[in-house]
Design a protein around this motif. Structure first.
Motif, PDB file in Angstrom:
ATOM      1  N   LEU A  94      13.377  -6.716  25.925  1.00  0.00           N
ATOM      2  CA  LEU A  94      13.237  -8.090  25.457  1.00  0.00           C
ATOM      3  C   LEU A  94      14.602  -8.647  25.106  1.00  0.00           C
ATOM      4  CD1 LEU A  94      10.143  -7.914  23.092  1.00  0.00           C
ATOM      5  CD2 LEU A  94      10.207  -8.302  25.546  1.00  0.00           C
ATOM      6  N   ASP A  95      14.810  -9.889  25.488  1.00  0.00           N
ATOM      7  CA  ASP A  95      16.029 -10.579  25.103  1.00  0.00           C
ATOM      8  C   ASP A  95      15.920 -11.017  23.645  1.00  0.00           C
ATOM      9  OD1 ASP A  95      17.033 -10.340  27.693  1.00  0.00           O
ATOM     10  OD2 ASP A  95      16.142 -12.235  28.326  1.00  0.00           O
ATOM     11  N   ASP A  96      16.960 -11.633  23.160  1.00  0.00           N
ATOM     12  CA  ASP A  96      17.005 -12.233  21.830  1.00  0.00           C
ATOM     13  C   ASP A  96      16.883 -11.207  20.705  1.00  0.00           C
ATOM     14  OD1 ASP A  96      17.510 -14.383  20.255  1.00  0.00           O
ATOM     15  OD2 ASP A  96      15.551 -15.332  20.481  1.00  0.00           O
ATOM     16  N   GLY A  97      17.310  -9.963  20.973  1.00  0.00           N
ATOM     17  CA  GLY A  97      17.388  -8.966  19.920  1.00  0.00           C
ATOM     18  C   GLY A  97      16.106  -8.240  19.570  1.00  0.00           C
ATOM     19  N   PHE A  98      15.067  -8.378  20.378  1.00  0.00           N
ATOM     20  CA  PHE A  98      13.801  -7.708  20.094  1.00  0.00           C
ATOM     21  C   PHE A  98      13.681  -6.413  20.880  1.00  0.00           C
ATOM     22  CE2 PHE A  98      12.751 -12.239  19.411  1.00  0.00           C
ATOM     23  CZ  PHE A  98      12.348 -12.162  18.094  1.00  0.00           C
ATOM     24  N   ASP A  99      13.058  -5.417  20.265  1.00  0.00           N
ATOM     25  CA  ASP A  99      12.702  -4.171  20.922  1.00  0.00           C
ATOM     26  C   ASP A  99      11.188  -4.061  20.907  1.00  0.00           C
ATOM     27  OD1 ASP A  99      15.372  -3.181  21.305  1.00  0.00           O
ATOM     28  OD2 ASP A  99      15.432  -2.772  19.154  1.00  0.00           O
ATOM     29  N   LEU A 100      10.625  -3.558  22.000  1.00  0.00           N
ATOM     30  CA  LEU A 100       9.178  -3.416  22.126  1.00  0.00           C
ATOM     31  C   LEU A 100       8.883  -1.976  22.517  1.00  0.00           C
ATOM     32  CD1 LEU A 100       6.623  -5.334  22.180  1.00  0.00           C
ATOM     33  CD2 LEU A 100       6.869  -5.292  24.659  1.00  0.00           C
ATOM     34  N   ARG A 101       7.953  -1.365  21.795  1.00  0.00           N
ATOM     35  CA  ARG A 101       7.558   0.002  22.128  1.00  0.00           C
ATOM     36  C   ARG A 101       6.046   0.125  22.021  1.00  0.00           C
ATOM     37  NH1 ARG A 101       5.916   2.909  17.798  1.00  0.00           N
ATOM     38  NH2 ARG A 101       6.683   2.330  15.733  1.00  0.00           N
ATOM     39  N   PRO A 102       5.472   1.074  22.769  1.00  0.00           N
ATOM     40  CA  PRO A 102       4.023   1.283  22.662  1.00  0.00           C
ATOM     41  C   PRO A 102       3.625   1.650  21.236  1.00  0.00           C
ATOM     42  CG  PRO A 102       4.907   2.454  24.558  1.00  0.00           C
ATOM     43  CD  PRO A 102       6.092   1.954  23.764  1.00  0.00           C
ATOM     44  N   ALA A 103       2.513   1.092  20.783  1.00  0.00           N
ATOM     45  CA  ALA A 103       1.969   1.447  19.470  1.00  0.00           C
ATOM     46  C   ALA A 103       1.113   2.694  19.635  1.00  0.00           C
ATOM     47  CB  ALA A 103       1.136   0.298  18.914  1.00  0.00           C
ATOM     48  N   LEU A 104       1.298   3.634  18.741  1.00  0.00           N
ATOM     49  CA  LEU A 104       0.572   4.901  18.764  1.00  0.00           C
ATOM     50  C   LEU A 104      -0.406   4.957  17.598  1.00  0.00           C
ATOM     51  CD1 LEU A 104       3.711   7.141  19.345  1.00  0.00           C
ATOM     52  CD2 LEU A 104       2.137   6.224  21.085  1.00  0.00           C
ATOM     53  N   ALA A 105      -1.332   5.903  17.652  1.00  0.00           N
ATOM     54  CA  ALA A 105      -2.267   6.080  16.540  1.00  0.00           C
ATOM     55  C   ALA A 105      -1.515   6.289  15.229  1.00  0.00           C
ATOM     56  CB  ALA A 105      -3.215   7.236  16.822  1.00  0.00           C
ATOM     57  N   SER A 106      -0.349   6.912  15.293  1.00  0.00           N
ATOM     58  CA  SER A 106       0.449   7.128  14.084  1.00  0.00           C
ATOM     59  C   SER A 106       0.985   5.815  13.492  1.00  0.00           C
ATOM     60  CB  SER A 106       1.601   8.092  14.371  1.00  0.00           C
ATOM     61  OG  SER A 106       2.423   7.577  15.406  1.00  0.00           O
ATOM     62  N   GLU A 146      -7.155   0.668  30.939  1.00  0.00           N
ATOM     63  CA  GLU A 146      -6.416  -0.178  31.877  1.00  0.00           C
ATOM     64  C   GLU A 146      -6.392  -1.631  31.424  1.00  0.00           C
ATOM     65  OE1 GLU A 146      -9.866  -1.381  35.074  1.00  0.00           O
ATOM     66  OE2 GLU A 146      -8.478   0.214  35.600  1.00  0.00           O
ATOM     67  N   HIS A 147      -6.942  -1.885  30.261  1.00  0.00           N
ATOM     68  CA  HIS A 147      -7.107  -3.255  29.805  1.00  0.00           C
ATOM     69  C   HIS A 147      -5.870  -3.825  29.121  1.00  0.00           C
ATOM     70  CE1 HIS A 147      -8.701  -6.079  26.563  1.00  0.00           C
ATOM     71  NE2 HIS A 147      -8.645  -6.759  27.654  1.00  0.00           N
ATOM     72  N   SER A 148      -5.378  -3.140  28.100  1.00  0.00           N
ATOM     73  CA  SER A 148      -4.261  -3.717  27.364  1.00  0.00           C
ATOM     74  C   SER A 148      -3.296  -2.643  26.887  1.00  0.00           C
ATOM     75  CB  SER A 148      -4.754  -4.541  26.171  1.00  0.00           C
ATOM     76  OG  SER A 148      -5.300  -3.726  25.175  1.00  0.00           O
ATOM     77  N   VAL A 149      -2.091  -3.100  26.579  1.00  0.00           N
ATOM     78  CA  VAL A 149      -1.044  -2.227  26.068  1.00  0.00           C
ATOM     79  C   VAL A 149      -0.699  -2.698  24.658  1.00  0.00           C
ATOM     80  CG1 VAL A 149       1.302  -1.378  26.399  1.00  0.00           C
ATOM     81  CG2 VAL A 149      -0.121  -1.902  28.391  1.00  0.00           C
ATOM     82  N   PRO A 150      -1.046  -1.884  23.640  1.00  0.00           N
ATOM     83  CA  PRO A 150      -0.684  -2.252  22.275  1.00  0.00           C
ATOM     84  C   PRO A 150       0.772  -1.871  22.017  1.00  0.00           C
ATOM     85  CG  PRO A 150      -1.866  -0.175  22.249  1.00  0.00           C
ATOM     86  CD  PRO A 150      -1.820  -0.644  23.701  1.00  0.00           C
ATOM     87  N   CYS A 151       1.500  -2.744  21.364  1.00  0.00           N
ATOM     88  CA  CYS A 151       2.934  -2.506  21.131  1.00  0.00           C
ATOM     89  C   CYS A 151       3.328  -2.929  19.726  1.00  0.00           C
ATOM     90  CB  CYS A 151       3.780  -3.317  22.121  1.00  0.00           C
ATOM     91  SG  CYS A 151       3.489  -2.927  23.846  1.00  0.00           S
ATOM     92  N   GLY A 178      16.082  -3.057  14.366  1.00  0.00           N
ATOM     93  CA  GLY A 178      15.579  -1.741  14.016  1.00  0.00           C
ATOM     94  C   GLY A 178      14.418  -1.713  13.045  1.00  0.00           C
ATOM     95  N   THR A 179      13.900  -2.873  12.659  1.00  0.00           N
ATOM     96  CA  THR A 179      12.797  -2.938  11.712  1.00  0.00           C
ATOM     97  C   THR A 179      11.563  -3.523  12.382  1.00  0.00           C
ATOM     98  OG1 THR A 179      14.352  -3.254   9.897  1.00  0.00           O
ATOM     99  CG2 THR A 179      12.054  -3.867   9.481  1.00  0.00           C
ATOM    100  N   ASP A 180      10.432  -2.777  12.344  1.00  0.00           N
ATOM    101  CA  ASP A 180       9.188  -3.274  12.905  1.00  0.00           C
ATOM    102  C   ASP A 180       8.764  -4.542  12.163  1.00  0.00           C
ATOM    103  OD1 ASP A 180       9.078  -1.148  14.676  1.00  0.00           O
ATOM    104  OD2 ASP A 180       7.720   0.037  13.427  1.00  0.00           O
ATOM    105  N   LEU A 181       8.344  -5.537  12.928  1.00  0.00           N
ATOM    106  CA  LEU A 181       7.932  -6.788  12.294  1.00  0.00           C
ATOM    107  C   LEU A 181       6.622  -7.340  12.819  1.00  0.00           C
ATOM    108  CD1 LEU A 181       8.571  -9.440  14.319  1.00  0.00           C
ATOM    109  CD2 LEU A 181      10.873  -8.750  13.795  1.00  0.00           C
ATOM    110  N   GLY A 182       6.086  -6.785  13.914  1.00  0.00           N
ATOM    111  CA  GLY A 182       4.847  -7.343  14.419  1.00  0.00           C
ATOM    112  C   GLY A 182       4.139  -6.471  15.435  1.00  0.00           C
ATOM    113  N   TYR A 183       2.933  -6.909  15.748  1.00  0.00           N
ATOM    114  CA  TYR A 183       2.040  -6.229  16.672  1.00  0.00           C
ATOM    115  C   TYR A 183       1.796  -7.138  17.870  1.00  0.00           C
ATOM    116  CZ  TYR A 183      -2.268  -4.116  18.451  1.00  0.00           C
ATOM    117  OH  TYR A 183      -3.222  -3.540  19.251  1.00  0.00           O
ATOM    118  N   VAL A 184       1.822  -6.547  19.062  1.00  0.00           N
ATOM    119  CA  VAL A 184       1.646  -7.300  20.309  1.00  0.00           C
ATOM    120  C   VAL A 184       0.664  -6.543  21.187  1.00  0.00           C
ATOM    121  CG1 VAL A 184       2.796  -8.066  22.434  1.00  0.00           C
ATOM    122  CG2 VAL A 184       3.994  -8.232  20.242  1.00  0.00           C
TER     123      VAL A 184
END
Length: 182
Positions: free
Chosen positions: A11-23, A61-66, A72-78
């Motif tokens: 992601l541009d503009d300084g955002f990082d996106l990673r898969p959300a896990l059960a943890s 196959e429906h969606s990817v939670p992220c 470096g600080t988590d701020l939201g759910y996608v």
């Protein structure tokens, strides 16, 4: 079968996106209980239910939670999803390669600071880059969620009509490939 998106989008503009896990269910559950999110998501669930949901989404196959982070600080759910696999496909004239997104800025300190607008633009740009067959990224915010509607509009999404979904009246917001990336 897994959803057809790369596990991590740049992601541009300084955002990082990673898969959300059960943890990650604890932080997601905490965010979904925030007063600025509850009316729109109606997902104020216990941690255990979020853990199951994140596992189910990751396996399907429906969606990817992220989770999205800035500095470096988590701020939201996608959630990124193929519209053709979503119930949204029943409500508008979707195209084969349309992607949809759901976004919640969970960190209250980040709300009202323009983060949503920047994040929505960065997400749409990344999806369009990652999938050259995709011409449109869509979302369906509640028509009463004025801050969300403003953020989508500021990110280059255009209103494409109201949709009467079972739980809400939504405004279909569409971002096309023709919008210039910033």
């Amino acid at each position: 079968m897994r959803c057809e998106v790369a596990p991590v989008l740049h992601l541009d503009d300084g955002f990082d996106l990673r898969p959300a896990l059960a943890s990650d269910a604890g932080v997601v559950a905490q965010w979904m209980a925030q007063p600025h999110i509850v009316p729109w998501w109606e997902s104020d669930w216990p941690v255990e239910r979020w853990a199951r949901s994140l596992d189910e989404q990751a396996a399907g196959e429906h969606s990817v939670p992220c989770l999205v982070a800035a500095d470096g600080t988590d701020l939201g759910y996608v959630e990124l999803y193929r519209v053709r696999h979503d119930r949204l496909a029943e409500y508008y004239a979707w195209r084969e390669h349309d992607w949809g997104l759901h976004v919640a800025i969970g960190d209250v300190a980040q709300v009202g600071r323009g983060i949503g607008r920047r994040l929505l633009r960065a997400l749409a740009d990344a999806v369009l880059r990652a999938d050259p067959r995709c011409d449109r990224v869509v979302a369906e915010p509640d028509v009463r969620n004025t801050p969300s509607l403003r953020a989508f509009a500021a990110a280059g999404f255009e209103p494409a009509g109201e949709l009467q979904l079972p739980e809400k009246t939504a405004l279909l917001m569409v971002r096309t490939r023709t919008v210039e990336a910033s």
